[in-house]
Design an enzyme around this catalytic site. Structure first.
Site, PDB file in Angstrom:
ATOM      1  N   LYS A 146       0.866  -1.185   0.000  1.00 53.89           N
ATOM      2  CA  LYS A 146       0.000   0.000   0.000  1.00 53.89           C
ATOM      3  C   LYS A 146       0.898   1.229   0.000  1.00 53.89           C
ATOM      4  O   LYS A 146       1.477   1.584   1.025  1.00 53.89           O
ATOM      5  CB  LYS A 146      -0.922   0.012   1.222  1.00 53.89           C
ATOM      6  CG  LYS A 146      -1.926   1.167   1.206  1.00 53.89           C
ATOM      7  CD  LYS A 146      -2.858   1.102   2.407  1.00 53.89           C
ATOM      8  CE  LYS A 146      -3.877   2.221   2.357  1.00 53.89           C
ATOM      9  NZ  LYS A 146      -3.232   3.560   2.424  1.00 53.89           N
ATOM     10  N   GLU A 203      -0.096   5.425  -8.353  1.00 55.40           N
ATOM     11  CA  GLU A 203       0.260   6.138  -7.127  1.00 55.40           C
ATOM     12  C   GLU A 203       1.538   6.918  -7.378  1.00 55.40           C
ATOM     13  O   GLU A 203       2.593   6.340  -7.664  1.00 55.40           O
ATOM     14  CB  GLU A 203       0.451   5.159  -5.972  1.00 55.40           C
ATOM     15  CG  GLU A 203       0.532   5.810  -4.617  1.00 55.40           C
ATOM     16  CD  GLU A 203      -0.851   6.000  -3.985  1.00 55.40           C
ATOM     17  OE1 GLU A 203      -0.916   6.471  -2.835  1.00 55.40           O
ATOM     18  OE2 GLU A 203      -1.867   5.674  -4.642  1.00 55.40           O
ATOM     19  N   CYS A 435      30.113  28.112   2.005  1.00 55.39           N
ATOM     20  CA  CYS A 435      31.143  28.967   1.406  1.00 55.39           C
ATOM     21  C   CYS A 435      32.556  28.420   1.544  1.00 55.39           C
ATOM     22  O   CYS A 435      33.496  28.954   0.944  1.00 55.39           O
ATOM     23  CB  CYS A 435      31.076  30.370   1.995  1.00 55.39           C
ATOM     24  SG  CYS A 435      31.643  30.479   3.717  1.00 55.39           S
ATOM     25  N   CYS A 454      29.673  34.741   2.929  1.00 61.76           N
ATOM     26  CA  CYS A 454      29.027  33.430   2.836  1.00 61.76           C
ATOM     27  C   CYS A 454      27.642  33.593   2.230  1.00 61.76           C
ATOM     28  O   CYS A 454      26.846  34.412   2.716  1.00 61.76           O
ATOM     29  CB  CYS A 454      28.925  32.802   4.226  1.00 61.76           C
ATOM     30  SG  CYS A 454      27.989  31.256   4.287  1.00 61.76           S
TER      31      CYS A 454
END
Length: 697
Positions: A146, A203, A435, A454
């Protein structure tokens, strides 16, 4: 059924070891381009089938990308894109809304339960129902996982993908045709001997590895992650812009026919779907009795965590379709199927990844991404690990089983490791994940040393600068900031003031009016009050209260910027730690560069400094609305005269000033602590005059 097979022909040169050294597009005739494009479409469909349905690719990703890009170039250059071309997966035009669409057949729900006895009762009802119908065949059960995703109807006409819709209320759903078209495992054209009309149920889901990777991206950029893969799939499929859906990793399993073809058994359907190019789950089985179906469910429960898709139980259906017809349906569910649910995961789960998030001040916060788990009635998929010291204390690592709790019944956190996968713990990075700057430790905490150099800190700083706690610049929300940084129009807050109408209207989603409105907002923010500016630039530990104290004490931005730690500690609300943070902020070379450029556009207004010590040692608390004063104006008046203004009443409070609609709690606290109450503006101003404070009439 159609006799027109959609398989790529055997003589297609783009199948095995396809060439990727193409002649320039401009040298082709239209006829040559048409022929090459059709061969490429057939080849791309073939390779999609091998990769997404059969899990057995014949070419590497780079070669596939070259074929796909060539097809797209041909279609764009000659205007020859077809309705079923694989290139349509990249998404269509955004919609204003998702219209409703009626299903070709009802998409019913399934009766469900979580106990074995409920499954056996289902088996008893099936037996009685078939006995009463004089059906004398053998009862077999078709068992399948399921899937915990979003159910959709997909319709094919003459083998070509026509439309798709969500389940909705079972009769009418949302039209998600263009969004479903972008899912690679949904074929644009069926293969083999397919029917002229076919409506199937599938699904849509987000694979767990892709879900964790996508949540990692969200957490790294400071957004809230999805709680579970189902929410991620549902949110993605209902996007109004199909190009957004195309960028997110969705997949699909097909598991039922709604209309267009009949099979003798569900197992026959399961075997036929892949021949048509429809992907099915390889965990499906046919069993001889209900006890074997219960065993099937237990086996899926045992392997649940090892699957790359989320399941929350199994579906047990009568295999023979004639028997299903005899049993029929109720108004909401078939009598021939039952969902045997798994128990909800509770508190204990597995850590799948650890993401280090960079905040506005450079603080690095580790976040555990986990299999979704229910904690206190709420499903969570992430939990804070707080800092490197906490990771070391817990000894937590990726792959460990942990117990999760909600701190203060709100924020999920990892409480303990219940089963370690390895000997060590997650190694905190020595450099910033954004960074690459060195990570500095301050006690248990960790910080990126990159400052405004950064990207993460720049993004957060721009968002904070324009937020309500900053200068309240409307139109500079989280998504807009990311868009401006991605377009290299804004690198830091100073760049906001250099934007032009042309810069903005070149971006998706911007019109001339919205661009002009933003620039007008920024113009209005060129002479902010000093306290607001100090709050907006994002100095660590400096919120609105400390910023107001700094403004009153120093008066100008230059004075604050040049103050040493001793000078800063002379300010109310500023201790050694805060003074050190302020000095560090202004000493950062990256921060100085941004501030210098920002001050070329912004001139913070000089603040009124403290005018005396008439109220030295006195503490005021305000509640309600004071006629003629904002709350901050009244607090400033007290603090400029040397007093303090706090938010709550205690035994140290000297006066509670009440306006209209005052809070009852503060009045009660004042009574309990024998604090005098100054009721209204006149009483407040009269008390100030008693202490020699000059109050304007």
């Amino acid at each position: 059924m159609s006799d027109d097979a959609a398989d790529a022909p055997a003589d297609n040169s783009y199948l095995a070891e396809p060439p990727t050294d193409f002649d320039p597009v401009e040298e082709l005739t239209e006829a040559d381009a048409e022929a090459q494009a059709e061969a490429l479409r057939e080849a791309v469909r073939y390779h999609d089938q091998r990769y997404y349905v059969e899990n057995d690719p014949e070419i590497d990703d780079r070669t596939y990308d070259a074929l796909f890009s060539r097809l797209r170039d041909l279609e764009e250059a000659f205007g020859i894109q077809t309705a079923d071309s694989p290139t349509r997966r990249v998404g269509g035009a955004p919609r204003d809304e998702l219209p409703d669409v009626e299903h070709v057949a009802p998409m019913r729900s399934i009766d469900q339960g979580g106990e074995a006895e409920e499954v056996r009762e289902f088996d008893r009802r099936v037996g009685e129902g078939l006995d009463s119908a004089d059906w004398d065949g053998e009862i077999e059960y078709y068992c399948e996982p399921k899937f915990d995703g979003l159910s959709v109807e997909v319709v094919y006409e003459d083998g070509v993908f026509e439309r798709a819709a969500t389940r909705g209320d079972g009769t009418v759903g949302d039209d998600v045709t263009e969004n479903v078209r972008t899912i690679p495992s949904v074929p644009q054209r069926l293969r083999g001997d397919y029917p002229e009309f076919l409506a199937v149920r599938g699904e849509v889901y987000m694979p767990k590895p892709a879900f964790q990777a996508y949540n990692r991206e969200l957490v790294e950029r400071g957004d809230d992650p999805f709680a579970n893969p189902r929410n991620a799939a549902a949110g993605t499929l209902r996007q109004l812009d199909p190009s957004v859906t195309a960028e997110r990793p969705l997949s699909v399993f097909f598991f039922d026919v709604l209309d267009g073809w009949e099979f003798d058994t569900r197992w026959e359907m399961h075997e036929t779907f892949p021949e048509w190019g429809l992907r099915v789950c390889d965990r499906t089985q046919v069993v001889g009795d209900i006890e074997a179906a219960v065993d099937y469910r237990d086996a899926r429960l045992d392997e649940r965590d090892d699957l790359d898709y989320e399941i929350d139980g199994v579906v047990i259906s009568v295999n023979d379709t004639d028997a299903c017809d005899e049993l029929g349906t109720t108004s909401r569910a078939p009598r021939w199927a039952f969902a045997y649910k798994f128990p909800a995961r509770s508190e204990h789960t597995t850590v799948r990844d650890v993401v280090v998030q960079v905040g506005r001040t450079g603080r690095l916060t580790p976040v555990a991404l986990m299999d979704p788990v229910e904690v206190g009635g709420v499903t969570v998929s992430r939990a804070s690990l707080h800092n490197p010291a906490e990771i070391e204390r817990l000894g937590v690592d990726v792959g460990d089983e942990v117990r999760v709790r909600r701190a203060g019944d709100v924020i999920p956190e990892v409480a303990e490791v219940t089963e370690a996968d390895g000997d060590g713990h997650f190694e905190f990075p020595a450099t910033c994940p954004v960074c690459g700057s060195a990570v500095e430790r301050d006690g248990p905490m960790a910080f990126c040393s990159g400052g405004l150099g950064c990207r993460a800190q720049r993004e957060r700083s721009v968002q904070h600068y324009a937020s309500r706690k900053g200068l309240d610049v409307e139109g500079v929300g989280e998504e807009r900031v990311q868009q401006l940084l991605d377009a290299d129009l804004v690198d830091d807050v100073a760049d906001l003031y250099e934007l032009t109408v042309d810069d903005l209207t070149d971006l998706e989603g911007w019109g001339e009016k919205s661009a002009e409105n933003l620039l007008a907002e920024l113009d209005d923010a060129r002479e902010p009050p000093l306290a607001d500016f100090l709050t907006a630039i994002g100095i660590p530990e400096v919120g609105e209260t400390v910023a107001a104290s700094l403004a009153r004490h120093f008066g100008t931005f230059d004075a604050v910027r040049e103050a040493d730690e001793d000078d800063l500690q002379a300010v109310a609300d500023v201790g050694p730690t805060v003074a050190h943070e302020i000095r560090d902020f202004f000493d950062s070379e990256a921060n100085r560069d941004v501030l210098d450029r920002l001050l070329a556009h912004v001139d913070p207004r000089e603040a009124e400094t403290t005018t005396g010590d008439a109220l030295d040692g006195l503490t005021f608390v305000f509640t309600g609305s004071l006629d003629g004063y904002t709350r901050s104006d009244a607090q400033d008046l007290v603090e400029r005269a040397g007093g303090s203004a706090t938010s709550s009443v205690s035994s140290n409070t000297d006066f509670l000033v009440t306006g209209s609609n005052p809070g009852q709690t503060k009045r009660d606290d004042a009574d309990d602590n024998d604090v005098p109450i100054l009721d209204g503006v006149e009483a407040f101003e009269s008390k100030l005059r008693e202490y020699g404070v000059d109050v304007e009439d």
